[in-house]
Motif scaffolding. Structure first.
Motif, PDB file in Angstrom:
ATOM      1  N   PHE A 173      -2.093  -6.686  48.225  1.00  0.00           N
ATOM      2  CA  PHE A 173      -0.978  -7.672  47.533  1.00  0.00           C
ATOM      3  C   PHE A 173      -2.098  -8.815  47.141  1.00  0.00           C
ATOM      4  N   GLU A 174      -2.515  -8.643  46.398  1.00  0.00           N
ATOM      5  CA  GLU A 174      -3.494  -9.499  46.160  1.00  0.00           C
ATOM      6  C   GLU A 174      -3.234 -10.399  45.118  1.00  0.00           C
ATOM      7  N   THR A 175      -2.748  -9.884  43.667  1.00  0.00           N
ATOM      8  CA  THR A 175      -2.367 -10.900  42.941  1.00  0.00           C
ATOM      9  C   THR A 175      -0.571 -12.118  43.320  1.00  0.00           C
ATOM     10  N   ASN A 176      -0.239 -11.592  44.793  1.00  0.00           N
ATOM     11  CA  ASN A 176       0.461 -12.288  45.184  1.00  0.00           C
ATOM     12  C   ASN A 176       0.275 -13.801  46.017  1.00  0.00           C
ATOM     13  N   PRO A 177       0.418 -14.826  45.334  1.00  0.00           N
ATOM     14  CA  PRO A 177      -0.228 -16.248  46.061  1.00  0.00           C
ATOM     15  C   PRO A 177       0.460 -16.320  46.781  1.00  0.00           C
TER      16      PRO A 177
ATOM     17  N   ASP B 126      -6.915  -4.457  59.147  1.00  0.00           N
ATOM     18  CA  ASP B 126      -7.386  -5.988  58.545  1.00  0.00           C
ATOM     19  C   ASP B 126      -6.047  -6.379  57.665  1.00  0.00           C
ATOM     20  N   TRP B 127      -5.558  -7.207  58.081  1.00  0.00           N
ATOM     21  CA  TRP B 127      -4.669  -8.480  57.304  1.00  0.00           C
ATOM     22  C   TRP B 127      -5.309  -9.201  56.472  1.00  0.00           C
ATOM     23  N   SER B 128      -6.269  -9.948  57.572  1.00  0.00           N
ATOM     24  CA  SER B 128      -6.264 -11.631  57.413  1.00  0.00           C
ATOM     25  C   SER B 128      -7.190 -11.042  56.124  1.00  0.00           C
ATOM     26  N   THR B 129      -7.998 -10.370  55.622  1.00  0.00           N
ATOM     27  CA  THR B 129      -9.249 -10.003  55.005  1.00  0.00           C
ATOM     28  C   THR B 129      -9.631  -9.487  53.819  1.00  0.00           C
ATOM     29  N   CYS B 130     -10.189  -9.926  53.031  1.00  0.00           N
ATOM     30  CA  CYS B 130      -9.923  -8.949  51.746  1.00  0.00           C
ATOM     31  C   CYS B 130     -11.348  -9.344  51.205  1.00  0.00           C
ATOM     32  N   HIS B 131     -11.989  -8.639  49.826  1.00  0.00           N
ATOM     33  CA  HIS B 131     -13.130  -7.922  48.851  1.00  0.00           C
ATOM     34  C   HIS B 131     -12.610  -9.343  48.072  1.00  0.00           C
ATOM     35  N   SER B 132     -13.670 -10.295  48.192  1.00  0.00           N
ATOM     36  CA  SER B 132     -13.819 -11.381  46.821  1.00  0.00           C
ATOM     37  C   SER B 132     -15.010 -11.609  47.276  1.00  0.00           C
ATOM     38  N   VAL B 133     -15.533 -11.592  45.425  1.00  0.00           N
ATOM     39  CA  VAL B 133     -16.994 -12.259  45.192  1.00  0.00           C
ATOM     40  C   VAL B 133     -17.131 -13.371  44.375  1.00  0.00           C
ATOM     41  N   GLN B 134     -18.384 -13.644  44.036  1.00  0.00           N
ATOM     42  CA  GLN B 134     -18.710 -14.961  43.382  1.00  0.00           C
ATOM     43  C   GLN B 134     -18.087 -14.751  41.615  1.00  0.00           C
ATOM     44  N   TRP B 135     -17.239 -14.766  40.777  1.00  0.00           N
ATOM     45  CA  TRP B 135     -16.419 -14.938  40.000  1.00  0.00           C
ATOM     46  C   TRP B 135     -17.219 -16.482  39.170  1.00  0.00           C
TER      47      TRP B 135
ATOM     48  N   THR C  67     -23.198  -8.138  50.556  1.00  0.00           N
ATOM     49  CA  THR C  67     -23.212  -9.432  50.741  1.00  0.00           C
ATOM     50  C   THR C  67     -22.263  -9.536  50.264  1.00  0.00           C
ATOM     51  N   TYR C  68     -22.146  -9.118  48.546  1.00  0.00           N
ATOM     52  CA  TYR C  68     -21.520 -10.340  47.752  1.00  0.00           C
ATOM     53  C   TYR C  68     -20.546 -10.005  48.017  1.00  0.00           C
ATOM     54  N   ALA C  69     -19.220  -8.981  49.191  1.00  0.00           N
ATOM     55  CA  ALA C  69     -17.776  -9.211  49.024  1.00  0.00           C
ATOM     56  C   ALA C  69     -18.173 -10.082  49.760  1.00  0.00           C
ATOM     57  N   LYS C  70     -18.516 -10.767  50.497  1.00  0.00           N
ATOM     58  CA  LYS C  70     -18.088 -11.550  51.467  1.00  0.00           C
ATOM     59  C   LYS C  70     -18.584 -12.924  50.935  1.00  0.00           C
ATOM     60  N   LEU C  71     -18.438 -13.446  50.459  1.00  0.00           N
ATOM     61  CA  LEU C  71     -19.552 -14.567  49.710  1.00  0.00           C
ATOM     62  C   LEU C  71     -18.046 -15.728  48.681  1.00  0.00           C
ATOM     63  N   GLY C  72     -17.418 -14.781  48.225  1.00  0.00           N
ATOM     64  CA  GLY C  72     -15.962 -15.055  47.649  1.00  0.00           C
ATOM     65  C   GLY C  72     -15.261 -16.059  48.560  1.00  0.00           C
ATOM     66  N   ARG C  73     -15.077 -15.903  49.584  1.00  0.00           N
ATOM     67  CA  ARG C  73     -14.015 -16.739  50.236  1.00  0.00           C
ATOM     68  C   ARG C  73     -14.814 -17.931  51.070  1.00  0.00           C
TER      69      ARG C  73
ATOM     70  N   VAL D  14     -19.348 -21.315  39.679  1.00  0.00           N
ATOM     71  CA  VAL D  14     -18.527 -19.878  40.503  1.00  0.00           C
ATOM     72  C   VAL D  14     -17.537 -20.318  41.347  1.00  0.00           C
ATOM     73  N   THR D  15     -16.597 -19.482  40.887  1.00  0.00           N
ATOM     74  CA  THR D  15     -15.203 -19.936  42.391  1.00  0.00           C
ATOM     75  C   THR D  15     -15.287 -18.239  43.262  1.00  0.00           C
ATOM     76  N   CYS D  16     -13.924 -18.019  43.662  1.00  0.00           N
ATOM     77  CA  CYS D  16     -13.514 -17.279  44.412  1.00  0.00           C
ATOM     78  C   CYS D  16     -12.860 -16.208  43.822  1.00  0.00           C
ATOM     79  N   GLY D  17     -13.806 -14.927  43.465  1.00  0.00           N
ATOM     80  CA  GLY D  17     -12.825 -13.916  42.793  1.00  0.00           C
ATOM     81  C   GLY D  17     -12.011 -12.582  43.620  1.00  0.00           C
ATOM     82  N   ILE D  18     -10.817 -12.508  43.729  1.00  0.00           N
ATOM     83  CA  ILE D  18     -10.303 -11.721  45.091  1.00  0.00           C
ATOM     84  C   ILE D  18     -10.490 -10.478  44.115  1.00  0.00           C
ATOM     85  N   THR D  19     -10.746  -9.722  45.016  1.00  0.00           N
ATOM     86  CA  THR D  19     -10.242  -7.747  44.514  1.00  0.00           C
ATOM     87  C   THR D  19      -9.058  -6.931  45.099  1.00  0.00           C
TER      88      THR D  19
END
Length: 497
Positions: free
Chosen positions: A223-227, A267-276, A322-328, A432-437
């Motif tokens: 559901f990553e495209t749904n704000p 885990d519905w409370s976390t996601c893959h997010s990177v530096q973007w 580590t890359y997939a947790k640093l976006g958050r 960089v900002t947060c990019g959600i995958t």
């Protein structure tokens, strides 16, 4: 929404419907078709927007192997192979890495399958026509003696990255006789009693239809495209994240399955997010630049926020752990923005595909103070941060990016490996900002993808794979395990569909 079959509407019928045309969906389709099943893939994107998140990846795939000699027969030739070291990566190491990065929240049964079957599944796809290579530019450094050492358990990827992966999948589907329909939005699941018997859909021109089947395989992402859903499940501020991949993963298929009685998984409370990349125009769902908007060179430098302060350990482990947790972590900073800072000694080591990207958000200066002014950070604060960082490093420990070298910056937070003074100008700051995958929460299923209801029983006719399958990941993610999971569990779902 679940619906009953319409008696007044003429409908088509096939053996297997796959909802979603990414890596997982095509893997399921190939496996089902090899069993002689008639298969239709329904892809929400038009042909020039297809491929799901898989299209936007680098194609990196994590799998078990016994070293270079074990994989040499299915990777593309490269003149550097003669001077290359690829350490073995055992199923036990793979399982340990999953447990480490998820804090032990990874499902043990799903883990056992992926760590044992990943190489065999890559070989299966290669036998069908998918092409693989060693990822020198991402996962190896050239040593002083001219040899190459791969690191981090992730060594192989698709030729042509995500674009090559999806081009290969599409070609193979055609060769096998899988029908792919583009621009089809699946609107609901059709049921007969407790059994899923098909789907309803609309086409790009607005026509509605129904397609019936023995099995429906859901491979339509999270559901990553749904704000709104991001704010609901991931927390406040997640509406500000940039969508890295496909614009179509809005959670509608998750909602349809849940309404039918499917059990939540993972885990519905976390996601893959990177530096973007923070400020480049069109920095969401960019099909031209795809993964080039990622900024993965941070272990070679430091990351600072608008206050000029570091806020994370850039060297706690190899990048792909580590890359997939640093976006958050960046999302939490003021303005959801930070800067990766490097000096002239490390700038040449940054991957060209990411850091020489056209239109990149970067500032350059001969001094730290001048750099701070250009990025709008307090000059004294940034200079103090870097002075303290530089002075805290034990220079008696050799700096070596090919291993976890233990060269620590003894500051708070520490930099646990690869700490090196930032002293030689010019200096560089990449915004960089947060990019959600993708989101880690999905549907609960057994190891063949049979979706389970609240009682833990399979819902007849309904399977799941890819990012919709919950349970493997939580908080963090070992790089390359998403594509591996998609192909392994996609193949398994297709083998029984």
């Amino acid at each position: 929404m679940p619906t009953s079959p319409s008696s007044s509407e003429t409908t088509e019928r096939v053996d297997v419907i796959v909802v979603g045309g990414g890596n997982a969906g095509f893997s399921a389709a190939h496996a089902a078709r090899q069993r002689g099943r008639s298969v239709v893939v329904l892809e929400k994107g038009a042909k020039d927007m297809s491929g799901g998140n898989s299209y936007y990846t680098a194609g990196a795939t994590r799998f078990n192997h016994n070293g270079l000699d074990d994989i040499r027969d299915f990777i593309e030739p490269d003149e550097r192979i003669a001077v290359t070291e690829v350490p073995p990566y055992s199923p036990e190491e793979y399982a340990a890495d999953l447990a480490k990065v998820t804090g032990g929240k990874n499902d043990p049964d799903l883990t056992e399958v992926i760590v044992r079957e990943s190489q065999d599944t890559v070989r299966w796809l290669n036998s069908l026509g998918l092409k693989y290579r060693l990822m020198y530019e991402r996962q190896a450094y050239e040593r002083a003696d001219g040899t190459y050492l791969f690191w981090g358990g992730l060594h192989v990827g698709n030729v042509g990255g995500g674009e090559g992966l999806m081009a290969d999948h599409t070609r193979v589907a055609g060769e096998l006789g899988v029908e792919v329909r583009y621009g089809v939005n699946v609107t609901g699941l059709v049921t007969d009693g407790d059994t899923v018997t098909g789907v309803t859909y609309t086409t790009a021109d607005g026509a509605a239809g129904q397609l019936n089947a023995d099995s429906v395989v859901l491979a339509a992402g999270g559901f990553e495209t749904n704000p709104e859903l991001r704010e609901e499940y991931l927390g406040q501020g997640w509406a500000n994240a940039k969508v890295r991949g496909t614009p179509y993963n809005d959670g509608s298929m998750l909602a349809a399955a849940l309404e039918l009685g499917a059990q939540r998984g993972g885990d519905w409370s976390t996601c893959h997010s990177v530096q973007w990349d923070a400020f480049t125009p069109q920095n969401e769902s960019n099909r031209e630049l795809t993964n080039r908007l990622t900024r993965g060179g941070y272990p070679l430098g430091i990351i600072v926020n608008k206050a000029g302060k570091r806020f994370c350990d850039e060297g706690s482990d190899f990048r792909n752990y580590t890359y997939a947790k640093l976006g958050r972590e960046i999302l939490k900073q003021e303005g959801s923005v930070a800067w990766q800072v490097f000096d002239a000694t490390k700038r040449p080591m940054l991957r060209s595909e990411e850091y020489d990207m056209p239109g990149i958000s970067v500032e350059t200066a001969d001094t730290i103070e001048e750099l701070a002014g250009k990025i709008g950070v307090d000059k004294e604060a940034l200079a103090a941060t870097i002075r303290e960082f530089n002075a805290s490093i034990d220079l008696s420990i050799p700096w070596d990016p090919t291993i976890k070298d233990g060269r620590v910056a003894h500051v708070e937070p520490p930099k646990s490996n690869w700490a090196d003074p930032l002293e030689q100008g010019p200096f560089y700051a990449f915004a960089v900002t947060c990019g959600i995958t993708f989101t880690f929460g999905g549907l609960k299923a057994d190891t063949y993808g049979r979706v389970l209801n609240a009682a833990g029983e399979p819902i007849p006719g309904l399977l799941v794979c890819g990012e919709m399958l919950g349970g493997l990941f939580s908080e963090n993610y070992p790089g390359g395990s998403g594509l591996a999971a998609g192909m392994v569990f996609g193949r398994r779902a297709g083998s029984i569909a």
